[in-house]
Enzyme design. Structure first.
Site, PDB file in Angstrom:
ATOM      1  N   ASP A   1      -5.077 -79.951  30.978  1.00  0.00           N
ATOM      2  CA  ASP A   1      -5.682 -80.146  29.663  1.00  0.00           C
ATOM      3  C   ASP A   1      -6.472 -81.437  29.539  1.00  0.00           C
ATOM      4  O   ASP A   1      -6.778 -81.861  28.424  1.00  0.00           O
ATOM      5  CB  ASP A   1      -4.587 -80.115  28.594  1.00  0.00           C
ATOM      6  CG  ASP A   1      -3.592 -81.267  28.739  1.00  0.00           C
ATOM      7  OD1 ASP A   1      -3.292 -81.652  29.881  1.00  0.00           O
ATOM      8  OD2 ASP A   1      -3.131 -81.783  27.717  1.00  0.00           O
ATOM      9  N   GLU A   2      -6.845 -82.046  30.650  1.00  0.00           N
ATOM     10  CA  GLU A   2      -7.504 -83.352  30.574  1.00  0.00           C
ATOM     11  C   GLU A   2      -8.493 -83.505  31.720  1.00  0.00           C
ATOM     12  O   GLU A   2      -8.208 -83.112  32.857  1.00  0.00           O
ATOM     13  CB  GLU A   2      -6.448 -84.458  30.636  1.00  0.00           C
ATOM     14  CG  GLU A   2      -6.990 -85.852  30.497  1.00  0.00           C
ATOM     15  CD  GLU A   2      -5.891 -86.912  30.580  1.00  0.00           C
ATOM     16  OE1 GLU A   2      -6.215 -88.093  30.377  1.00  0.00           O
ATOM     17  OE2 GLU A   2      -4.724 -86.564  30.865  1.00  0.00           O
TER      18      GLU A   2
ATOM     19  N   ASP B   1      -9.372 -84.541  26.225  1.00  0.00           N
ATOM     20  CA  ASP B   1      -7.923 -84.338  26.305  1.00  0.00           C
ATOM     21  C   ASP B   1      -7.520 -83.393  25.177  1.00  0.00           C
ATOM     22  O   ASP B   1      -7.774 -83.669  24.004  1.00  0.00           O
ATOM     23  CB  ASP B   1      -7.205 -85.684  26.165  1.00  0.00           C
ATOM     24  CG  ASP B   1      -5.722 -85.595  26.503  1.00  0.00           C
ATOM     25  OD1 ASP B   1      -5.283 -84.536  26.984  1.00  0.00           O
ATOM     26  OD2 ASP B   1      -5.013 -86.599  26.284  1.00  0.00           O
TER      27      ASP B   1
END
Length: 391
Positions: A106-107, A12
């Site tokens: 983003d993860e 993350d």
């Protein structure tokens, strides 16, 4: 494979949008940066850790954030730039394993069980991911590791920011026990409140509670919840399926009442999604326009191109027809939101060398090259310019 033999990594990016802004604008480093819609209807997308100290968080109305952090630096989101950085991050993931389940820009979860034979232990792989992301993007990633998705995600969350932690099956119960029950996957606000009424506030208390007592309040989900509370999670990492659609939309701070302005925003959206389709080697055939009248009445209009395309001009030509037809049918047209999406994808087809018709895609190719070299938005069609007055 037994769950305790799997090696799962959760990555993350820390305060992703805000971190990109601070990376690209060094004068913002160390300051409370809030990436948000800046109009009266704006919402916070994310904020730096400096801003979180004031109580600001994602999904908060921007007006509330301004009250909590009046001296913060408020920045419009630049989604095209964030997507470009996300592509770099996911390229790193795929150098380690094909088993990548993206949760957002983003993860992601990565199953690196088989990768350990070539790349070493799960910690070694996690360290390589963290260092490589930092080297290529200049950004920090928090990396959590465990035998399942639940433990990997929790390991990353409790070690943020710039985290690096592994929770093993052996130590799972002890690691989970003191955490608030709301940190457990599937425990939303309603379930959390129900558990609190039962006097259960930690994950350890949930794991130890009498099942029959819980069942009277929670029903069938009890067995699954208590298994999670013990650190047991059988979910597999599911690699992303083929992209179903690419879209862009914008909610206006002031309702749009001029067709020319609506057309300009539509063209801006078509340029953006066409560029994203070309980056992925995709061509779509179905164009959908989303129109929302104030306060919240939403319409969709859809049509098909004669052939699959990733040309902004071709997408806009079809989308504009849908917009104009809808606009003329309204007694008093107003738009609170306008969006467009492309779907019905086929692999990009090779251009016919003997086709003598003018190729409208040449403009797109030139635009792609210039924007790639000088930054997204460096070259746009003239019709888009008036939308920048509202940025």
């Amino acid at each position: 494979m037994p769950a305790d033999e799997r090696a799962i990594i959760h990555v993350d990016m820390d305060a992703f949008y805000a971190s990109v802004e601070q990376r690209d604008r060094p004068e913002l480093r160390g300051l409370p940066v809030i990436v948000a819609g800046l109009g009266p209807r704006g919402v916070v997308s994310t904020c730096s850790y400096e801003a979180r100290r004031f109580g600001v968080h994602s999904a908060m109305p921007t007006a509330q954030a301004r009250r909590l952090c009046p001296d913060g630096i408020y920045v419009w989101p630049d989604h095209a730039r964030y997507e470009a950085v996300s592509d770099q991050v996911f390229e790193v993931f795929h150098e380690v394993t094909p088993l990548v389940e993206g949760l957002s820009l983003d993860e992601a979860f990565l199953d690196v069980t088989a990768s350990q034979r070539l790349l070493g232990s799960v910690e070694s792989i996690g360290q390589w991911l963290k260092a490589t992301i930092r080297e290529r993007t200049g950004l920090n990633a928090s990396v959590g590791m465990g035998p399942n998705k639940l433990l990997a995600k929790l390991a990353g969350e409790i070690s943020k920011p710039d985290g690096f932690r592994r929770i093993t099956a052996t130590h799972a119960a002890a690691e989970l026990a003191p955490l608030p029950v709301g940190r457990l996957w599937t425990v939303g606000k309603v379930t959390e409140q129900t558990l609190h009424r039962l006097g259960i506030r930690t994950i350890g208390e949930l794991a130890a509670c009498d099942t029959a007592r819980l069942a009277s309040a929670l029903g069938r989900q009890v067995a699954g919840l208590q298994a999670l509370a013990r650190g047991q999670d059988d979910r597999c990492v599911e690699p992303a399926q083929a992209e179903q659609s690419i879209g862009a939309e914008h909610t206006f701070d002031v309702d749009v009442a001029e067709l020319a302005m609506a057309e300009a925003w539509l063209l801006r959206h078509c340029e953006r999604i066409a560029a994203r389709a070309r980056q992925r080697g995709l061509q779509g055939r179905t164009v959908t326009v989303k129109l929302r009248e104030p306060p919240f009445e939403t319409y969709t209009r859809q049509a098909r191109l004669p052939a699959p395309s990733a040309s902004a001009g071709e997408l806009f030509g079809l989308a504009r027809g849908l917009l104009v037809t809808w606009w003329k049918a309204q007694r008093r047209p107003r738009l609170r939101l306008l969006g467009v999406s492309l779907s019905g994808f086929a692999a990009e087809r090779q251009q016919d060398l003997f086709d003598g018709a003018p190729d409208r895609r040449v403009t797109d190719q030139v635009q792609d090259r210039i924007n790639s070299r000088f930054g997204t938005g460096s070259l746009v069609r003239a019709g888009v310019l008036k939308t920048r007055e509202q940025d």
